[in-house]
Enzyme design. Structure first.
Site, mmCIF file in Angstrom:
data_model
loop_
_atom_site.group_PDB
_atom_site.id
_atom_site.type_symbol
_atom_site.label_atom_id
_atom_site.label_comp_id
_atom_site.label_asym_id
_atom_site.label_seq_id
_atom_site.Cartn_x
_atom_site.Cartn_y
_atom_site.Cartn_z
ATOM 1 N N ASN A 1 -6.542 -2.912 7.900
ATOM 2 C CA ASN A 1 -6.077 -4.028 7.067
ATOM 3 C C ASN A 1 -5.690 -5.204 7.960
ATOM 4 O OD1 ASN A 1 -3.171 -3.807 7.820
ATOM 5 N ND2 ASN A 1 -3.456 -1.775 6.921
ATOM 6 N N ALA B 1 5.153 -1.463 9.079
ATOM 7 C CA ALA B 1 3.708 -1.267 9.241
ATOM 8 C C ALA B 1 2.988 -1.236 7.902
ATOM 9 C CB ALA B 1 3.459 0.042 9.987
ATOM 10 N N ILE C 1 4.733 7.973 5.453
ATOM 11 C CA ILE C 1 5.590 8.143 6.633
ATOM 12 C C ILE C 1 7.054 7.904 6.281
ATOM 13 C CG2 ILE C 1 6.087 7.270 8.956
ATOM 14 C CD1 ILE C 1 3.092 6.387 9.032
ATOM 15 N N PHE D 1 9.397 -1.875 3.728
ATOM 16 C CA PHE D 1 8.860 -3.155 3.282
ATOM 17 C C PHE D 1 7.953 -2.856 2.095
ATOM 18 C CE2 PHE D 1 9.348 -6.950 6.134
ATOM 19 C CZ PHE D 1 10.381 -6.437 6.894
ATOM 20 N N LYS E 1 9.710 1.145 -5.989
ATOM 21 C CA LYS E 1 9.261 1.761 -4.719
ATOM 22 C C LYS E 1 10.464 2.205 -3.887
ATOM 23 C CE LYS E 1 5.283 0.179 -3.087
ATOM 24 N NZ LYS E 1 4.284 -0.699 -2.485
ATOM 25 N N LYS F 1 10.803 6.157 -2.982
ATOM 26 C CA LYS F 1 10.723 6.598 -1.593
ATOM 27 C C LYS F 1 12.101 6.941 -1.013
ATOM 28 C CE LYS F 1 6.435 4.097 -0.536
ATOM 29 N NZ LYS F 1 5.462 4.055 0.551
HETATM 30 O O1 PMT Z 1 2.039 -7.509 10.366
HETATM 31 P P1 PMT Z 1 2.138 -8.918 9.829
HETATM 32 O O2 PMT Z 1 0.798 -9.640 9.884
HETATM 33 O O3 PMT Z 1 3.241 -9.701 10.463
HETATM 34 O O4 PMT Z 1 2.472 -8.829 8.266
HETATM 35 C C1 PMT Z 1 3.684 -8.266 7.846
HETATM 36 C C2 PMT Z 1 3.489 -7.400 6.601
HETATM 37 C C3 PMT Z 1 2.982 -8.242 5.439
HETATM 38 C C4 PMT Z 1 2.484 -6.272 6.889
HETATM 39 C C5 PMT Z 1 4.907 -6.783 6.287
HETATM 40 O O5 PMT Z 1 5.797 -7.814 6.050
HETATM 41 C C6 PMT Z 1 4.841 -5.857 5.099
HETATM 42 O O6 PMT Z 1 4.907 -6.249 3.943
HETATM 43 N N1 PMT Z 1 4.705 -4.547 5.391
HETATM 44 C C7 PMT Z 1 4.536 -3.465 4.397
HETATM 45 C C8 PMT Z 1 3.100 -3.383 4.061
HETATM 46 C C9 PMT Z 1 2.791 -2.220 3.169
HETATM 47 O O7 PMT Z 1 1.942 -1.426 3.514
HETATM 48 O O8 PMT Z 1 3.500 -2.101 2.089
HETATM 49 P P2 PMT Z 1 3.395 -0.875 1.042
HETATM 50 O O9 PMT Z 1 3.987 -1.409 -0.177
HETATM 51 O O10 PMT Z 1 1.976 -0.349 0.963
HETATM 52 O O11 PMT Z 1 4.275 0.250 1.692
HETATM 53 C C10 PMT Z 1 5.669 0.410 1.388
HETATM 54 C C11 PMT Z 1 6.400 0.990 2.555
HETATM 55 O O12 PMT Z 1 5.895 2.302 2.822
HETATM 56 C C12 PMT Z 1 6.270 0.216 3.856
HETATM 57 O O13 PMT Z 1 7.504 0.276 4.512
HETATM 58 C C13 PMT Z 1 5.214 0.995 4.626
HETATM 59 O O14 PMT Z 1 5.396 0.882 6.049
HETATM 60 C C14 PMT Z 1 5.483 2.420 4.155
HETATM 61 N N2 PMT Z 1 4.321 3.328 4.156
HETATM 62 C C15 PMT Z 1 3.244 3.078 3.363
HETATM 63 C C16 PMT Z 1 2.211 4.000 3.338
HETATM 64 C C17 PMT Z 1 2.285 5.161 4.142
HETATM 65 N N3 PMT Z 1 1.298 6.055 4.162
HETATM 66 N N4 PMT Z 1 3.345 5.357 4.919
HETATM 67 C C18 PMT Z 1 4.380 4.466 4.938
HETATM 68 O O15 PMT Z 1 5.348 4.663 5.670
#
Ligand code: PMT
Length: 432
Positions: free
Chosen positions: A229, A294, A329, A345, A359, A363
């Protein structure tokens, strides 16, 4: 500052070493000068076998330097002056041989001497045969130069000049120029390494260990293709630097291509979601505050082919890829019996607040930082961000600002909201 003009008026030394990809050096000069940079080219001892000084002089508008012992050139601008002239040094291509010399501090020609003598940030774009790239000696040299703070751009995987397939192709000149502009913008925008001085640190998080995940993950389809991504890792880097300034010990679990980080940050480089999961779980015992920035790939190919998948040769023929879900994770960290404080995030595009609130609860997170990524000027791969910090007893809106400012504001809010809880649950190993 936008990503594209970060190189405007920058003085760049382009080092070219003796590999077949050197024939692309004039294109790189063009790409850099098109972004407003002033470029001087320095050839390694044997690079003239692959690209002529005449063409490089024509495109750069400067005499090309290649000899440490050239009296007339030294009289015009000595090699130390040249090293000081540079705002940025990029070596493209850097061959396995030049890489080894840089890793071990040899100064056998003008290019390696300059790299030792300069205070400018150094970027390397490796290019070599895939076997050479995968040799343990090359891996060790890459690790060594990274530890000096040199930043790597590429290499890419694909067909090589020798006819083999694999990692080691130099990144294309336009992409190198773009990556350089992006990194320089990040260095300028963030309070980068040189700006974090011990006297600027405070003790809001002192005695605590903060572990942060940043960047994308890469899920291999075959040796040359992957699912990933647009995350750059910048928001995670900025948070790591803010936490460091607030006095914490910081671990940064960084996905591929995340830019250079401050040497006081304990960086763990990973590639896939599974690697990131393992690194995150291994950090739990020492972590007081875990922040998941991440963009972890939610899915990976069920099978990663060991050889490059071939075309069927029939245009329009369908190919299907079976995907399986990766482990969540941050949810696993939050479910651990010895869990730290956990902040996630959420990158959302619609019904953003409702999705982020749900969320956080699903989580089991202490807080979640909502990014509305439907706005292309913030979030993924941009220098700015806007967020809403959502926690049990309230929400804090942080309007659009640089990712470093946002990181500072988030750390300030987290320290205020959770400071007492963090102090009370501080890992025993720290207080013993
Ligand atoms: O890296 P940059 O270009 O600076 O951009 C920053 C960002 C936009 C990536 C960052 O600010 C951000 O929003 N990160 C979260 C992105 C994301 O994957 O969001 P999510 O809604 O899919 O995931 C929610 C949370 O679960 C996040 O904390 C993510 O790290 C975590 N996660 C998601 C999937 C997974 N399999 N394991 C996780 O730990």
């Amino acid at each position: 500052m936008t990503k594209s003009n970060a190189l405007a008026d920058k003085q760049i030394i382009l080092g070219v070493s003796a590999g077949i990809a050197a024939y692309k050096a004039p294109l790189l000069v063009r790409a850099l000068t098109a972004l407003g940079a002033d470029v001087q080219v320095v050839l390694s001892a044997n690079a003239h076998h692959f690209v002529t000084p005449t063409s490089l002089q024509a495109v750069s508008g400067h005499p090309v330097r290649q000899n440490l012992w050239d009296e007339s050139a030294e009289a015009a601008m000595g090699h130390i002056e040249l090293a000081r002239w540079a705002d940025i040094v990029i070596v493209a291509p850097v061959t396995a041989n030049t890489l080894a010399h840089l890793a071990h501090g040899f100064a056998h020609d003008l290019l390696t001497t300059l790299c030792l003598a300069t205070e400018a940030p150094i970027f390397l774009a490796p290019a070599m045969n895939q076997q050479m790239y995968q040799h343990p000696a090359t891996s060790a040299n890459l690790e060594t130069v990274r530890s000096y703070g040199y930043q790597l751009i590429g290499p890419e995987s694909g067909e090589q000049a020798c006819g083999e397939f694999g990692p080691g192709r130099m990144t294309e000149p336009n992409d190198i120029a773009g990556a350089l502009a992006f990194s320089v913008a990040n260095i300028d925008q963030s309070t980068s390494q040189t700006k974090i001085r011990p006297d600027l640190r405070d003790d809001r998080l002192s005695g605590l260990t903060v572990t942060i995940t940043a960047g994308p993950t890469v899920e291999a389809i075959d040796p040359v293709r992957y699912i990933s991504n647009h995350s750059s890792g910048l928001q995670g880097i900025c948070l790591a630097e803010s936490a460091l300034r607030a006095g914490a010990s910081v671990n940064l679990i960084a996905g591929p291509r995340v830019a250079q980080t401050h040497p006081d940050i304990n960086r763990i480089d990973v590639i896939s979601a599974e690697d990131m999961f393992n690194a995150a779980m291994a950090s739990i015992q020492e972590t007081d505050l875990f922040i998941g920035v991440a963009a972890v790939a939610d899915y990976r190919p069920a099978v990663s082919a060991t050889e490059k998948m071939k075309r069927s040769g029939e245009p329009g023929a369908g190919v299907s890829l079976e995907l399986v879900e990766n482990k969540d994770i941050i949810a696993h960290v939050a479910e651990h019996p010895d869990r730290p404080l956990v902040v996630g995030f959420a990158a959302e595009t619609n019904d953003t607040l409702a999705h982020a609130r749900a969320k956080r609860i699903r989580k089991k997170l202490d807080a979640i930082v909502l990014n509305d990524v439907s706005d292309p000027t913030i979030g993924f791969n941009s220098t700015h961000n806007a967020a809403t910090l959502i926690y049990d007893h309230g929400e804090v809106t942080l309007p659009k600002q640089s990712k470093q400012q946002l990181a500072d504001n988030l750390i300030t809010n987290l320290a205020e909201i959770f400071g007492k809880k963090l102090a009370d649950t501080k890992r025993q190993s720290v207080t013993n």
